[in-house]
Write an enzyme that holds these catalytic residues in place. Sequence first.
Site, PDB file in Angstrom:
ATOM      1  N   ARG A 132      10.906  13.951 -13.829  1.00 58.52           N
ATOM      2  CA  ARG A 132      10.968  13.227 -15.092  1.00 58.52           C
ATOM      3  C   ARG A 132      10.077  11.997 -15.077  1.00 58.52           C
ATOM      4  O   ARG A 132       9.424  11.657 -16.065  1.00 58.52           O
ATOM      5  CB  ARG A 132      12.416  12.811 -15.357  1.00 58.52           C
ATOM      6  CG  ARG A 132      13.031  13.558 -16.517  1.00 58.52           C
ATOM      7  CD  ARG A 132      14.391  12.985 -16.835  1.00 58.52           C
ATOM      8  NE  ARG A 132      15.391  13.940 -16.434  1.00 58.52           N
ATOM      9  CZ  ARG A 132      16.279  13.716 -15.510  1.00 58.52           C
ATOM     10  NH1 ARG A 132      16.307  12.575 -14.881  1.00 58.52           N
ATOM     11  NH2 ARG A 132      17.162  14.632 -15.213  1.00 58.52           N
ATOM     12  N   TYR A 151      -4.872  -5.895 -20.272  1.00 63.62           N
ATOM     13  CA  TYR A 151      -6.008  -6.387 -19.496  1.00 63.62           C
ATOM     14  C   TYR A 151      -6.469  -5.289 -18.544  1.00 63.62           C
ATOM     15  O   TYR A 151      -5.697  -4.460 -18.090  1.00 63.62           O
ATOM     16  CB  TYR A 151      -5.637  -7.645 -18.706  1.00 63.62           C
ATOM     17  CG  TYR A 151      -4.534  -7.450 -17.694  1.00 63.62           C
ATOM     18  CD1 TYR A 151      -4.822  -7.106 -16.372  1.00 63.62           C
ATOM     19  CD2 TYR A 151      -3.202  -7.616 -18.048  1.00 63.62           C
ATOM     20  CE1 TYR A 151      -3.814  -6.934 -15.442  1.00 63.62           C
ATOM     21  CE2 TYR A 151      -2.190  -7.441 -17.129  1.00 63.62           C
ATOM     22  CZ  TYR A 151      -2.502  -7.097 -15.826  1.00 63.62           C
ATOM     23  OH  TYR A 151      -1.502  -6.906 -14.915  1.00 63.62           O
ATOM     24  N   PRO A 152      -7.762  -5.288 -18.237  1.00 65.52           N
ATOM     25  CA  PRO A 152      -8.274  -4.374 -17.219  1.00 65.52           C
ATOM     26  C   PRO A 152      -8.248  -5.039 -15.849  1.00 65.52           C
ATOM     27  O   PRO A 152      -8.247  -6.270 -15.748  1.00 65.52           O
ATOM     28  CB  PRO A 152      -9.706  -4.118 -17.678  1.00 65.52           C
ATOM     29  CG  PRO A 152     -10.111  -5.398 -18.336  1.00 65.52           C
ATOM     30  CD  PRO A 152      -8.857  -5.966 -18.964  1.00 65.52           C
ATOM     31  N   MET A 153      -8.206  -4.242 -14.793  1.00 66.81           N
ATOM     32  CA  MET A 153      -8.191  -4.788 -13.442  1.00 66.81           C
ATOM     33  C   MET A 153      -8.834  -3.813 -12.468  1.00 66.81           C
ATOM     34  O   MET A 153      -8.951  -2.625 -12.727  1.00 66.81           O
ATOM     35  CB  MET A 153      -6.766  -5.070 -13.004  1.00 66.81           C
ATOM     36  CG  MET A 153      -5.877  -3.847 -12.990  1.00 66.81           C
ATOM     37  SD  MET A 153      -4.663  -3.857 -11.660  1.00 66.81           S
ATOM     38  CE  MET A 153      -5.707  -3.928 -10.239  1.00 66.81           C
ATOM     39  N   LYS A 155      -9.450  -3.346  -7.910  1.00 70.92           N
ATOM     40  CA  LYS A 155      -9.155  -3.796  -6.560  1.00 70.92           C
ATOM     41  C   LYS A 155     -10.436  -4.347  -5.924  1.00 70.92           C
ATOM     42  O   LYS A 155     -11.510  -3.752  -6.048  1.00 70.92           O
ATOM     43  CB  LYS A 155      -8.605  -2.643  -5.715  1.00 70.92           C
ATOM     44  CG  LYS A 155      -7.196  -2.225  -6.119  1.00 70.92           C
ATOM     45  CD  LYS A 155      -6.208  -3.355  -5.951  1.00 70.92           C
ATOM     46  CE  LYS A 155      -4.787  -2.871  -6.175  1.00 70.92           C
ATOM     47  NZ  LYS A 155      -3.823  -3.966  -6.041  1.00 70.92           N
ATOM     48  N   HIS A 178       4.755  -5.512  -3.513  1.00 64.98           N
ATOM     49  CA  HIS A 178       4.374  -5.916  -4.859  1.00 64.98           C
ATOM     50  C   HIS A 178       5.398  -5.426  -5.873  1.00 64.98           C
ATOM     51  O   HIS A 178       5.809  -6.140  -6.790  1.00 64.98           O
ATOM     52  CB  HIS A 178       3.000  -5.326  -5.161  1.00 64.98           C
ATOM     53  CG  HIS A 178       2.251  -6.041  -6.229  1.00 64.98           C
ATOM     54  ND1 HIS A 178       1.904  -7.362  -6.159  1.00 64.98           N
ATOM     55  CD2 HIS A 178       1.755  -5.587  -7.411  1.00 64.98           C
ATOM     56  CE1 HIS A 178       1.213  -7.694  -7.241  1.00 64.98           C
ATOM     57  NE2 HIS A 178       1.121  -6.634  -8.020  1.00 64.98           N
ATOM     58  N   GLN A 191       5.583  -1.160 -18.827  1.00 67.80           N
ATOM     59  CA  GLN A 191       4.145  -1.101 -18.638  1.00 67.80           C
ATOM     60  C   GLN A 191       3.648   0.323 -18.660  1.00 67.80           C
ATOM     61  O   GLN A 191       4.361   1.271 -18.360  1.00 67.80           O
ATOM     62  CB  GLN A 191       3.753  -1.743 -17.317  1.00 67.80           C
ATOM     63  CG  GLN A 191       4.216  -0.967 -16.103  1.00 67.80           C
ATOM     64  CD  GLN A 191       3.655  -1.524 -14.811  1.00 67.80           C
ATOM     65  OE1 GLN A 191       2.879  -2.470 -14.829  1.00 67.80           O
ATOM     66  NE2 GLN A 191       4.031  -0.945 -13.697  1.00 67.80           N
ATOM     67  N   SER A 229      -2.180  -8.921  -5.107  1.00 59.53           N
ATOM     68  CA  SER A 229      -2.999  -9.528  -6.159  1.00 59.53           C
ATOM     69  C   SER A 229      -3.833 -10.685  -5.638  1.00 59.53           C
ATOM     70  O   SER A 229      -5.014 -10.811  -5.956  1.00 59.53           O
ATOM     71  CB  SER A 229      -2.118 -10.020  -7.311  1.00 59.53           C
ATOM     72  OG  SER A 229      -1.582  -8.955  -8.036  1.00 59.53           O
TER      73      SER A 229
END
Length: 512
Positions: A132, A151-153, A155, A178, A191, A229
């Site tokens: 699921r 927002y874009p991100m 690594k 995290h 999200q 982050s």
Amino acid sequence: MPRAPQTEEGWYALHDFRSIDWDAWRDAPQRERERAVEEAVDHLRSHEAVEDADAGASAVFSVVGHKADLLILHFRPTLDALSTAERRFERTAFAGFTDQPTSYVSVTEVSGYVSDEYFKEGADAVDEGLRRYIEGKMKPDIPDDEYVSFYPMSKRRGEQYNWYDLSFEERAELMSGHGDVGRKYAGKIKQVIASSVGFDDYEWGVTLFGSDPTDIKDIVYEMRFDEASSRYGEFGQFYVGRRFPPTDLSAYLDGESVPTSEHGDAVGHHHNHGESGENHGHGSDGDGSYHEGESHHEGDSHHGSGGDDGGDGGDADESETIRGELTDLNIYAGKPHGEDVYATVLYSEADTDELFDEVDGLRGNFEHYGTHVKTAVYEANERGRSAVVSIWKTQSAAETAAGFLSELPEIVSRAGEESGFGTMGMFYTVKSDYREEFVDKFATVGGLLDEMDGHQETDLMVNVEDEDDMFIASQWRSKEDAMGFFRSDEFRETVQWGRDVLADRPRHVFLA
């Protein structure tokens, strides 16, 4: 070379940002503006109903600040369907008053961090809750919360800290820590994270939803201190706004506050969810394994399936019809604990004590939020399963909680997903002196149920923390079969008897 996780892709996402040429809008004749608004409203409503594709979801948001004025968000099964949605907007008269300062293209996915078994042995090798969750990640719904941040991100690939030089195990460990931070925001933040590798300038697009914009700020701020982050995260521009129904477009252009009071809490209820009929949770994977970029804000979560609006899964008109029929029989068919709360119910075959320990830990987090009403474990009186019931003041919070709860041990199903027509008599609070008598009476009624046409199964379940708190789940082949029982003399006699032994009014809640 470090191992790259396997991935499987789902729906494609387009964040279509629009800026309005306000000078041109003000100078346009009134009739032209009215026509443009009418056409735009029809267009946006058709997208929220996903009339341009077999499945998906769309929504429109106002954007605060100079970067854009509107965000039109689309999820579609194919990249071609995204292109169609974008170009159809350009055909409207309203589009002539807008520019597209930026956009973002991505695709939802699951990775090997979620489950090695899923990629090695297929979907049948993983449990129902994980299936699921994967479905929810690959075919996300747009949550009903009002505020959005995108927002874009990427690594980092610097000389000192390079995410892609780390081993799979190191990356998984960082993401696990995290996620522990983000899970504190369960019930507040949802999200959707989609991969944009090869599609756009960054590696992931992050979309956060919340009913309070300060919660969005808080989770982003707190996450910045986490090593995943602080050392390895690189971020693009942030965009923040608020969802409003397409019918409020004229009010928005006139400078009024949107959503207008006419719609109020109806924000988010104007769209069709396509084939993804449930409202899924999205976010961290909960088992300590995460996609490279999907763990920046794990406030939402896990193997998400939607929360029921107090048990009224299925069509709202059908629900009201059933309520009316029960009212005619002098049977109250309210939602559990009031008309303005939302419940999600999952069944587990795990050891009850083990299950309770897990639920108690999650409940400790839930209780930090004002939207939480109750979360409890109910043990079946005769069958080897338990029910986990979580009740919230908002549907989006219930959906998020469902994501976390779906990761509990040996989850086998969610209420409302069984075959046939489900009914649930929820939260029978029994006077303590009559508890044993109630259980005996249920055994008698259960025997009658077993002889009735269309009856499949019925469980009496008891709150492991309060033996006077009962929960009954009953499964029928069809609505007509269930209503036959409610019309029976046996049921009327049971109701009359219950007035003496119950501490409050029982609520009979249907799940279609």
